[in-house]
Design a protein around this motif. Sequence first.
Motif, PDB file in Angstrom:
ATOM      1  N   UNK A 165       2.957   5.487  -6.653  1.00 63.09           N
ATOM      2  CA  UNK A 165       3.247   4.769  -5.405  1.00 63.09           C
ATOM      3  C   UNK A 165       3.643   5.747  -4.308  1.00 63.09           C
ATOM      4  N   UNK A 166       4.485   6.714  -4.631  1.00 65.41           N
ATOM      5  CA  UNK A 166       4.893   7.721  -3.649  1.00 65.41           C
ATOM      6  C   UNK A 166       3.695   8.543  -3.181  1.00 65.41           C
ATOM      7  N   UNK A 167       2.776   8.857  -4.085  1.00 63.30           N
ATOM      8  CA  UNK A 167       1.584   9.620  -3.712  1.00 63.30           C
ATOM      9  C   UNK A 167       0.693   8.829  -2.764  1.00 63.30           C
ATOM     10  N   UNK A 168       0.534   7.540  -3.018  1.00 64.85           N
ATOM     11  CA  UNK A 168      -0.291   6.689  -2.149  1.00 64.85           C
ATOM     12  C   UNK A 168       0.338   6.588  -0.764  1.00 64.85           C
ATOM     13  N   UNK A 169       1.634   6.348  -0.707  1.00 68.99           N
ATOM     14  CA  UNK A 169       2.329   6.251   0.590  1.00 68.99           C
ATOM     15  C   UNK A 169       2.232   7.568   1.339  1.00 68.99           C
ATOM     16  N   UNK A 170       2.446   8.687   0.651  1.00 72.04           N
ATOM     17  CA  UNK A 170       2.363  10.002   1.300  1.00 72.04           C
ATOM     18  C   UNK A 170       0.964  10.262   1.848  1.00 72.04           C
ATOM     19  N   UNK A 171      -0.065   9.821   1.118  1.00 69.74           N
ATOM     20  CA  UNK A 171      -1.438  10.027   1.591  1.00 69.74           C
ATOM     21  C   UNK A 171      -1.724   9.204   2.847  1.00 69.74           C
ATOM     22  N   UNK A 172      -1.250   7.968   2.886  1.00 63.17           N
ATOM     23  CA  UNK A 172      -1.428   7.157   4.101  1.00 63.17           C
ATOM     24  C   UNK A 172      -0.693   7.790   5.279  1.00 63.17           C
ATOM     25  N   UNK A 173       0.514   8.280   5.050  1.00 66.96           N
ATOM     26  CA  UNK A 173       1.254   8.921   6.133  1.00 66.96           C
ATOM     27  C   UNK A 173       0.567  10.196   6.584  1.00 66.96           C
ATOM     28  N   UNK A 206      -0.559  -3.670  -2.254  1.00 69.18           N
ATOM     29  CA  UNK A 206      -0.831  -3.633  -0.822  1.00 69.18           C
ATOM     30  C   UNK A 206      -0.003  -2.532  -0.180  1.00 69.18           C
ATOM     31  N   UNK A 207      -0.614  -1.781   0.705  1.00 66.03           N
ATOM     32  CA  UNK A 207       0.112  -0.811   1.518  1.00 66.03           C
ATOM     33  C   UNK A 207       0.243  -1.402   2.915  1.00 66.03           C
ATOM     34  N   UNK A 223      -4.946  -2.505  -2.005  1.00 67.81           N
ATOM     35  CA  UNK A 223      -5.275  -1.450  -2.962  1.00 67.81           C
ATOM     36  C   UNK A 223      -5.741  -2.124  -4.243  1.00 67.81           C
ATOM     37  N   UNK A 224      -6.956  -1.954  -4.575  1.00 64.28           N
ATOM     38  CA  UNK A 224      -7.449  -2.474  -5.841  1.00 64.28           C
ATOM     39  C   UNK A 224      -8.623  -1.601  -6.235  1.00 64.28           C
ATOM     40  N   UNK A 225      -8.443  -0.853  -7.294  1.00 62.85           N
ATOM     41  CA  UNK A 225      -9.519   0.025  -7.739  1.00 62.85           C
ATOM     42  C   UNK A 225      -8.998   1.128  -8.621  1.00 62.85           C
TER      43      UNK A 225
END
Length: 112
Positions: A35-43, A80-81, A94-96
């Motif tokens: 989750x932290x990796x996904x949030x960091x990538x969006x940021x 969801x992000x 996010x689904x995949x």
Amino acid sequence: MKRSFLPDVYRGLAVGALAVGLTACSGAPSTQDAEAAVIAEYQRMLGARTGATANGFSLDHCEKSSSAEAPGYFCDVAGTVVVDVQGTSMSRSLKGRYRFVQADGQWQVFPR
């Protein structure tokens, strides 16, 4: 009789903590790390002034990659992000299946 610096109880705790620490360094990412990796990538993609949170994030069925060209773990992600860009909130489902790679102690996410 020579006494050890650490009494047996403390030595056992230290060995146990070391074993847990080493176990945590190997294997697939935890849900929190992913989750932290996904949030960091969006940021990273949208800029430093962007806020992002994840809702209903889940991580399942992680499998180690067998490819040298795409190392890491492939995991099913859902949730969801929610991204806040200059006061406007946008949701992205996010689904995949995503690839997670750990580098320098941090998990990074890549599209499959």
